[in-house]
Scaffold this motif. Structure first.
Motif, PDB file in Angstrom:
ATOM      1  N   UNK A 206       0.876  -1.052   0.062  1.00  0.00           N
ATOM      2  CA  UNK A 206      -0.101   0.166   0.016  1.00  0.00           C
ATOM      3  C   UNK A 206       0.771   1.356  -0.160  1.00  0.00           C
ATOM      4  N   UNK A 207       2.195   1.121  -0.061  1.00  0.00           N
ATOM      5  CA  UNK A 207       3.266   2.367  -0.227  1.00  0.00           C
ATOM      6  C   UNK A 207       3.374   2.909   1.296  1.00  0.00           C
ATOM      7  N   UNK A 208       2.989   2.089   2.231  1.00  0.00           N
ATOM      8  CA  UNK A 208       3.303   2.489   3.498  1.00  0.00           C
ATOM      9  C   UNK A 208       4.573   2.197   4.111  1.00  0.00           C
ATOM     10  N   UNK A 209       5.308   3.112   4.423  1.00  0.00           N
ATOM     11  CA  UNK A 209       6.730   2.980   5.000  1.00  0.00           C
ATOM     12  C   UNK A 209       6.856   2.055   6.222  1.00  0.00           C
ATOM     13  N   UNK A 210       7.322   1.187   6.224  1.00  0.00           N
ATOM     14  CA  UNK A 210       7.560  -0.037   7.338  1.00  0.00           C
ATOM     15  C   UNK A 210       8.969   0.056   8.175  1.00  0.00           C
ATOM     16  N   UNK A 211       9.758   0.537   7.535  1.00  0.00           N
ATOM     17  CA  UNK A 211      11.028   0.579   7.881  1.00  0.00           C
ATOM     18  C   UNK A 211      11.952   1.717   7.200  1.00  0.00           C
ATOM     19  N   UNK A 212      12.408   2.960   7.971  1.00  0.00           N
ATOM     20  CA  UNK A 212      13.281   3.997   7.334  1.00  0.00           C
ATOM     21  C   UNK A 212      14.355   3.844   8.168  1.00  0.00           C
ATOM     22  N   UNK A 213      15.606   4.302   7.391  1.00  0.00           N
ATOM     23  CA  UNK A 213      16.838   4.662   7.933  1.00  0.00           C
ATOM     24  C   UNK A 213      17.503   6.097   7.140  1.00  0.00           C
ATOM     25  N   UNK A 214      17.708   6.974   7.712  1.00  0.00           N
ATOM     26  CA  UNK A 214      18.249   8.067   7.083  1.00  0.00           C
ATOM     27  C   UNK A 214      19.394   8.779   7.851  1.00  0.00           C
ATOM     28  N   UNK A 215      20.080   9.790   7.235  1.00  0.00           N
ATOM     29  CA  UNK A 215      21.287  10.423   8.056  1.00  0.00           C
ATOM     30  C   UNK A 215      22.537  10.078   7.611  1.00  0.00           C
ATOM     31  N   UNK A 216      22.418   9.010   6.689  1.00  0.00           N
ATOM     32  CA  UNK A 216      23.887   8.806   6.028  1.00  0.00           C
ATOM     33  C   UNK A 216      24.163   9.765   4.804  1.00  0.00           C
ATOM     34  N   UNK A 217      25.578   9.971   4.701  1.00  0.00           N
ATOM     35  CA  UNK A 217      25.778  10.769   3.430  1.00  0.00           C
ATOM     36  C   UNK A 217      25.534  10.248   2.193  1.00  0.00           C
ATOM     37  N   UNK A 218      25.146  11.048   1.242  1.00  0.00           N
ATOM     38  CA  UNK A 218      24.819  10.522  -0.233  1.00  0.00           C
ATOM     39  C   UNK A 218      25.842   9.633  -0.901  1.00  0.00           C
ATOM     40  N   UNK A 219      26.994   9.891  -0.419  1.00  0.00           N
ATOM     41  CA  UNK A 219      28.252   9.212  -1.382  1.00  0.00           C
ATOM     42  C   UNK A 219      28.399   7.656  -1.142  1.00  0.00           C
ATOM     43  N   UNK A 220      27.462   7.283  -0.016  1.00  0.00           N
ATOM     44  CA  UNK A 220      27.738   5.961   0.362  1.00  0.00           C
ATOM     45  C   UNK A 220      26.513   5.041  -0.547  1.00  0.00           C
ATOM     46  N   UNK A 221      27.044   3.834  -0.714  1.00  0.00           N
ATOM     47  CA  UNK A 221      26.358   2.885  -1.645  1.00  0.00           C
ATOM     48  C   UNK A 221      25.181   2.222  -0.961  1.00  0.00           C
ATOM     49  N   UNK A 222      24.104   2.060  -1.706  1.00  0.00           N
ATOM     50  CA  UNK A 222      22.775   1.259  -1.058  1.00  0.00           C
ATOM     51  C   UNK A 222      23.389   0.207  -0.245  1.00  0.00           C
TER      52      UNK A 222
END
Length: 387
Positions: A206-222
């Motif tokens: 349903x496009x609902x977020x179930x787990x999120x992580x943020x704060x890391x620099x954009x240069x990092x690989x997935x």
């Protein structure tokens, strides 16, 4: 500030919740009075009234948000007022914060349109963010019951037939315009020469977020971001995606898993598509099914940026300590709109693109047993795997 994530239990949202308080706060007249203060806002979009065009949510959802954050926001002593000296009620404060988050306009632009000053807009918005972190985090959680997970797996399977799938993972870049004193720093410089912060999200059908992580620099690989997440650690320990297995054939069981693009590794609990152009018919068909399933994550991130424009495009000199918390709250708001079954949500144009200009990453990490299982799943879906 380190990466932010949310796992707490989400309670059921009761419909038609109204903000309590003074007669002005709870009455339909509040918007009539408040709207007269707004200058320069656009005309209503097709199918939406002015309130919905300004805030991108229904009045019912707005009232629920007011009731959710009221006690927290009014517990502190600061008294906010408009330029004419009139005190701001909780509806006023929530309206200003939502406008700042949804429009992405500068503090000065929001202040001018609402008849206040930029300092007040900043303080009110941050107080709203703090309140949502504390009072709204239950809207962002990993499924806590077998029954809930069974519904999610059933919905995923109905998309294009992938069985026992529990989520779709993707990442997006929140680009930033740094102050001149920070421009020479390479800490936040990503591969596309933008300064950005990563948001990794796992979504349900349903496009609902179930787990999120943020704060890391954009240069990092997935893969680097994934490895540093609590979700990764839990899966590796067998404490997540450890529900019922499905029998594909004699001696072959399919455990619970999530799907992701080629920027992620193929693991026993994370299935990625086949790469290369010389794939068999069954592998080509598998990739089509896989894409149709994981695209919900792309659409969720695109919708997030479309609705909460403060994280779309270039943020003006963001506070790197506060930005992860703002991103998290935008994800919570995204989920609340879904949980409230907000009709305004359906009026917005849906896009699949959230990282325009960014090339597809390719991860070379692979687990041999996961690759074998993917082959068997591919054959199973093509009807060629026999019991």
């Amino acid at each position: 500030m380190g990466p932010v994530k949310g796992y707490k239990k989400r309670r059921k949202v009761e419909p038609n919740v109204s903000a309590s308080g003074s007669s002005e706060e709870g009455s339909l007249d509040w918007w009539d009075v408040f709207s007269k203060r707004i200058a320069g806002t656009s005309s209503p979009s097709k199918g939406l009234d002015k309130f919905e065009s300004v805030f991108k949510i229904s009045r019912n959802t707005f009232n629920y948000l007011c009731s959710l954050v009221k006690d927290h926001m009014l517990a502190k002593t600061a008294n906010f007022a408009f330029s004419n000296g009139k005190p701001m009620c909780i509806n006023d404060q929530v309206a200003i914060a939502l406008r700042r988050l949804s429009s992405g306009d500068s503090l000065i632009a929001v202040a001018d349109s609402f008849g206040t000053n930029h300092s007040t807009v900043s303080q009110v918005t941050w107080r709203f963010v703090e309140a949502m972190e504390e009072r709204g985090i239950h809207h962002l959680q990993w499924p806590s019951t077998e029954q809930e997970m069974t519904k999610i797996k059933s919905k995923f399977e109905k998309i294009r037939g992938l069985p026992n799938c529990c989520g779709a993972i993707d990442t997006t870049h929140i680009t930033m315009l740094l102050a001149s004193s920070e421009m020479e720093s390479n800490v936040w410089l990503d591969r596309e020469k933008n300064h950005s912060m990563i948001l990794q999200a796992i979504v349900d059908p349903d496009m609902r977020f179930r787990d999120v992580v943020t704060g890391w620099p954009g240069k990092m690989d997935d893969y680097d971001v994934l490895q540093r997440s609590t979700f990764f650690q839990l899966c590796e320990k067998g404490e997540r995606l450890n529900g019922k297995k499905m029998k594909l054939s004699e001696g072959t069981e399919l455990r619970e898993y999530i799907v992701g693009d080629s920027g992620f590794p193929i693991l026993p609990w994370l299935i990625t598509p086949y790469r290369g152009k010389e794939n068999s018919e069954s592998k080509v068909e598998f990739n089509k099914r896989h894409f149709a399933t994981r695209v919900v994550a792309q659409r969720a991130l695109a919708r997030l940026k479309e609705m909460w424009k403060i994280i779309q495009g270039v943020m003006w000199r963001p506070d790197k300590n506060r930005l992860p918390r703002i991103i998290l709250v935008c994800c919570i708001l995204h989920n609340i709109v879904i949980d409230m079954e907000d009709d305004v949500y359906d009026e917005l144009v849906l896009s699949h693109h959230h990282d325009t200009g960014y090339k597809q990453q390719v991860c070379e990490v692979s687990d041999q047993s996961a690759m074998v299982l993917r082959d068997k799943l591919s054959l199973y879906l093509s009807g060629r795997l026999r019991f």
